[in-house]
Write a protein that holds these residues in place. Structure first.
Motif, short mmCIF file in Angstrom:
data_model
loop_
_atom_site.label_atom_id
_atom_site.label_comp_id
_atom_site.label_asym_id
_atom_site.label_seq_id
_atom_site.Cartn_x
_atom_site.Cartn_y
_atom_site.Cartn_z
N PHE A 1 -29.75 -59.18 -5.45
CA PHE A 1 -31.06 -60.33 -6.05
C PHE A 1 -30.49 -60.23 -7.58
CE2 PHE A 1 -33.08 -56.35 -5.01
CZ PHE A 1 -33.64 -55.96 -6.35
N TYR A 2 -29.46 -59.65 -8.10
CA TYR A 2 -29.20 -59.71 -9.63
C TYR A 2 -27.82 -60.31 -9.25
CZ TYR A 2 -32.78 -56.42 -10.88
OH TYR A 2 -34.12 -55.50 -10.97
N ILE A 3 -27.81 -61.72 -9.12
CA ILE A 3 -26.82 -62.53 -8.84
C ILE A 3 -25.85 -62.69 -9.87
CG2 ILE A 3 -26.02 -64.79 -7.95
CD1 ILE A 3 -28.84 -64.94 -6.49
N ASN A 4 -24.37 -62.30 -9.82
CA ASN A 4 -23.53 -62.32 -10.88
C ASN A 4 -23.93 -61.57 -12.16
OD1 ASN A 4 -21.53 -64.35 -9.43
ND2 ASN A 4 -23.01 -65.59 -9.63
N GLN A 5 -24.53 -60.62 -12.00
CA GLN A 5 -24.97 -59.67 -13.27
C GLN A 5 -24.38 -58.28 -12.94
OE1 GLN A 5 -29.26 -59.49 -13.57
NE2 GLN A 5 -29.45 -61.34 -12.98
N ILE A 6 -23.95 -57.97 -14.37
CA ILE A 6 -23.21 -56.57 -14.60
C ILE A 6 -24.18 -56.06 -15.40
CG2 ILE A 6 -21.16 -55.26 -15.42
CD1 ILE A 6 -19.59 -58.04 -15.14
N TRP A 7 -24.65 -54.66 -14.97
CA TRP A 7 -25.30 -53.84 -15.95
C TRP A 7 -24.34 -52.66 -16.08
CZ3 TRP A 7 -31.01 -53.25 -13.69
CH2 TRP A 7 -31.38 -54.46 -13.49
N LEU A 8 -24.69 -52.18 -17.43
CA LEU A 8 -23.90 -50.95 -17.94
C LEU A 8 -24.06 -49.73 -17.02
CD1 LEU A 8 -24.09 -51.11 -21.67
CD2 LEU A 8 -22.14 -51.55 -20.54
N ASP A 9 -25.21 -49.65 -16.61
CA ASP A 9 -25.68 -48.45 -15.79
C ASP A 9 -25.13 -48.41 -14.45
OD1 ASP A 9 -27.71 -50.22 -16.76
OD2 ASP A 9 -28.89 -49.61 -15.05
N GLY A 10 -24.63 -49.77 -14.14
CA GLY A 10 -23.98 -49.85 -12.84
C GLY A 10 -22.63 -49.01 -12.49
N MET A 11 -22.01 -48.92 -13.75
CA MET A 11 -20.67 -48.13 -13.52
C MET A 11 -20.89 -46.60 -13.41
SD MET A 11 -18.68 -50.58 -13.89
CE MET A 11 -17.14 -49.65 -13.77
N TYR A 12 -21.98 -46.19 -13.79
CA TYR A 12 -22.28 -44.88 -13.37
C TYR A 12 -22.66 -44.76 -12.14
CZ TYR A 12 -24.09 -40.05 -13.20
OH TYR A 12 -24.61 -38.72 -12.80
N MET A 13 -23.62 -45.88 -11.46
CA MET A 13 -23.89 -45.75 -9.99
C MET A 13 -22.89 -45.59 -8.99
SD MET A 13 -27.12 -45.64 -10.69
CE MET A 13 -27.96 -45.39 -12.34
N TYR A 14 -21.48 -46.34 -9.50
CA TYR A 14 -20.57 -46.30 -8.37
C TYR A 14 -19.22 -45.85 -8.59
CZ TYR A 14 -18.15 -50.49 -10.17
OH TYR A 14 -17.51 -51.33 -11.00
N ALA A 15 -18.84 -45.82 -10.05
CA ALA A 15 -17.21 -45.50 -10.54
C ALA A 15 -17.13 -44.22 -10.04
CB ALA A 15 -17.02 -46.09 -11.72
N SER B 1 -28.66 -47.42 -21.12
CA SER B 1 -27.66 -48.03 -20.11
C SER B 1 -26.15 -47.79 -20.88
CB SER B 1 -27.95 -49.49 -20.57
OG SER B 1 -27.76 -49.91 -21.80
N MET B 2 -26.23 -47.78 -22.41
CA MET B 2 -24.94 -46.97 -22.78
C MET B 2 -24.72 -45.76 -22.59
SD MET B 2 -24.53 -48.79 -26.52
CE MET B 2 -23.13 -47.88 -26.82
N GLY B 3 -25.73 -44.83 -22.42
CA GLY B 3 -25.43 -43.46 -21.99
C GLY B 3 -24.98 -43.26 -20.57
N TRP B 4 -25.38 -44.22 -19.72
CA TRP B 4 -24.79 -44.09 -18.14
C TRP B 4 -23.27 -44.52 -18.26
CZ3 TRP B 4 -27.52 -41.68 -15.05
CH2 TRP B 4 -28.99 -41.74 -14.71
N PHE B 5 -22.95 -45.29 -18.93
CA PHE B 5 -21.94 -46.09 -19.40
C PHE B 5 -20.73 -44.97 -19.82
CE2 PHE B 5 -18.60 -48.70 -21.47
CZ PHE B 5 -17.96 -49.35 -20.35
#
Length: 580
Positions: free
Chosen positions: A324-338, A402-406
């Protein structure tokens, strides 16, 4: 044309001293009452005369309070200066007839009688509430209150011009960072574990989850790494026991209700359509290595399958943050899956996966990094989302965590890359990021601010944010809130500096900087086995939640709490790098 301007020599004295009262009033013609005949406390002087504040209202001070019979004035006529002796009537004759404008000026000002806990008292008038000067050097603004006991925040919602209000300001001394020694957090970890006696964790301060989630994963990641450093079996035992609450013997994820009803079902135990849930699954690799239990391999494969079902953003190799965050990239997302995906690539010996991860980081670097060296929290690849104020797809501010997660995601995935071009690129991105945030480090506390580039900025936050976010600390009011040094994001950078410095600089300057930041968090935010100054949550949108708009007001309106895993986990990870 003849210009006549009169400068009264005693005007400056009027603003700092008391004159002698004489009964003569002039302000009634302007629509304001006269001050009592013995009241000569001047709050403001203008071309009409001197004004006081009595009973929380403007009043005109007797004109004879203002000058004595032998007062000397400077009279400038046609640019020729001469010194002449005049009385008050002469002065009044030469004042331009602007009574209505003067009345309007006063009617458009807010008046406050201000006291603070530093023993300062003053009366101020401002044309706009945002013009209030609330910062004091060396102190952090804690709030404006209705009472001298600082129990109820002042509500600025219904203040009106020309009325005077009493407000009480509270400030906290900003303590200078001092080098720390003898730091031991093992007892803190033990206390967190002891307060988690079932499937309901002490460290989750958001809301009950009852299923696989990233908040648990952040804390358990610190526990398993502490076990690796200490070989203390109690950490391993707790780690495996807690995972098994949520992963059944056949590798299916488990769901609980708050009263303990257990259901073994992936559809209930796993949140589909988001990157966040993937985060916790990276600890399944550790659980499998420690036990050889194949349930964890099954759960790993299920996680990978769900990740691959996530849509990709328009014109980007990156996943949507949530469906439901369509076409959105969040910095914290990289920590969530990378980190999970990098470990999966190693498990499968599939270097193409590592290539794809590198391209995802490159897209973020090229599209979300600002010229000031900081990264925007979010990016909409269609550039149509409401929180992108400049219609460039980028969120407005630079949120610390968000930058910290990244940064942490980069620090963690590097170990899974073989030497080569991809690894060098990612190292350079991380090093550039760490160098980029250093100019924004607070020189007093040595921590970083919730909104990184706005140190100690004080914002009048609308109740629209507090009420929608359920922030009961302030309630349904408009009030001033200050940006603050935040412990979770600061801990993430402490960890990232420490790990990068130790591994890739052989104990260079980054390790020393990381130690300083960690000690700063320990000194400032850790007291009595409690970590404070943690932003509990923050995000952007979706469209139905317009209060999550990425503004400074939004980030300052989010709840601040204690001992949440999003702060505790990084704090402990930094401690492990600091101490072992």
């Amino acid at each position: 044309m003849k210009f006549a301007i009169v400068f009264t020599v005693v005007a400056v004295a009027l603003s700092t001293s008391r004159a002698q009262p004489v009964n003569e009033c002039w302000s009634e013609s302007l629509g304001f009452p006269c001050c009592p005949s013995d009241y000569c406390e001047v709050a403001k002087t203008d071309s009409s005369g001197s004004w006081g504040i009595f009973d929380n209202n403007w009043c005109g001070i007797s004109t004879d309070c203002e000058v004595s019979d032998d007062e000397v004035n400077v009279d400038i006529v046609n640019d020729e200066e001469s010194i002449v002796a005049v009385d008050n009537n002469d002065v009044e004759d030469e004042i331009d007839s602007g009574d209505e404008e003067e009345k309007k000026e006063f009617s458009n000002e807010f008046i406050f009688n201000i006291e603070d806990n530093l023993n300062n008292k003053k009366t101020v008038s401002v044309a706009a509430l945002e013009d209030l000067e609330l910062n004091i050097d060396g102190y952090h603004f804690s709030g404006a209150f209705e009472d001298a006991e600082y129990t109820k925040y002042f509500d600025f919602t219904n203040v009106t011009q020309s009325n005077a209000y009493d407000i009480f300001l509270k400030y906290d001394k900003r303590e200078q960072y001092k080098k720390q020694s003898g730091i031991d957090l093992n007892s803190y970890v033990d206390s967190l574990i002891e307060r988690t006696t079932s499937f309901i964790p002490y460290w989750n301060k958001e809301s009950f989850k009852g299923k696989w989630n990233y908040i648990d994963g952040v804390f358990l990641n610190s526990v398993v790494n502490l076990y690796k450093k200490t070989n203390n079996e109690k950490y391993k035992e707790f780690f495996i026991k807690y995972i098994n609450y949520y992963v059944a013997e056949d590798g299916t994820f488990v769901h609980y209700t708050e009263d303990g009803v257990k259901t073994v079902d992936n559809d209930l135990g796993w949140v589909t359509g988001e990157l966040d849930t993937v985060c916790e699954s990276k600890i399944l690799f550790d659980a499998y290595e420690m036990t050889g239990d194949k349930r964890y391999l099954t759960a790993i494969e299920f996680t990978y399958q769900k990740l691959m079902e996530m849509p990709l953003c328009y014109n980007s190799p990156n996943f949507w943050h949530k469906t439901f965050y369509i076409n959105q990239i969040w910095l914290d997302g990289m920590y969530m899956y990378a980190p999970f995906l990098a470990r999966y690539a190693v498990l499968k010996n599939d270097l193409s996966i590592l290539d794809n991860i590198k391209e995802q980081y490159a897209f973020i670097h090229d599209n979300m990094r600002d010229e000031n060296g900081l990264y925007h929290h979010g990016f909409d690849t269609t550039k149509t989302i409401f929180w992108s104020k400049n219609n460039d797809g980028k969120s407005e501010n630079f949120w610390l965590r968000s930058m910290g997660w990244f940064a942490v995601s980069l620090a963690d995935i590097l170990e899974y890359y073989p030497e080569g071009e991809n690894k060098e690129y990612l190292k350079n991105v991380l090093e550039e990021l760490l160098n980029g945030i250093l100019p924004f480090q607070d020189k007093t506390t040595k921590m970083f601010y919730q909104v990184i580039d706005k140190p100690e900025e004080i914002q009048l936050v609308d109740k629209f944010y507090f009420s929608n976010l359920g922030n009961s600390k302030y309630g349904d009011i408009n009030t001033f809130v200050s940006n603050y040094v935040e412990s979770s994001g600061s801990s993430m950078f402490a960890y990232s500096f420490l790990k990068y410095g130790k591994v890739y600089q052989n104990g260079g300057k980054f390790e020393d900087i990381g130690k300083e930041i960690f000690e700063a968090v320990y000194q400032h935010s850790y007291q009595n086995h409690t970590l404070s100054d943690i932003c509990i949550t923050a995000g952007l949108g979706p469209e139905a939640k317009t209060y999550r708009d990425g503004t400074l007001s939004y980030y300052l309106a989010e709840k601040v709490g204690e001992d949440d895993a999003k702060g505790v986990g990084p704090f402990l990870m930094a401690f492990i790098e600091y101490n072992y």
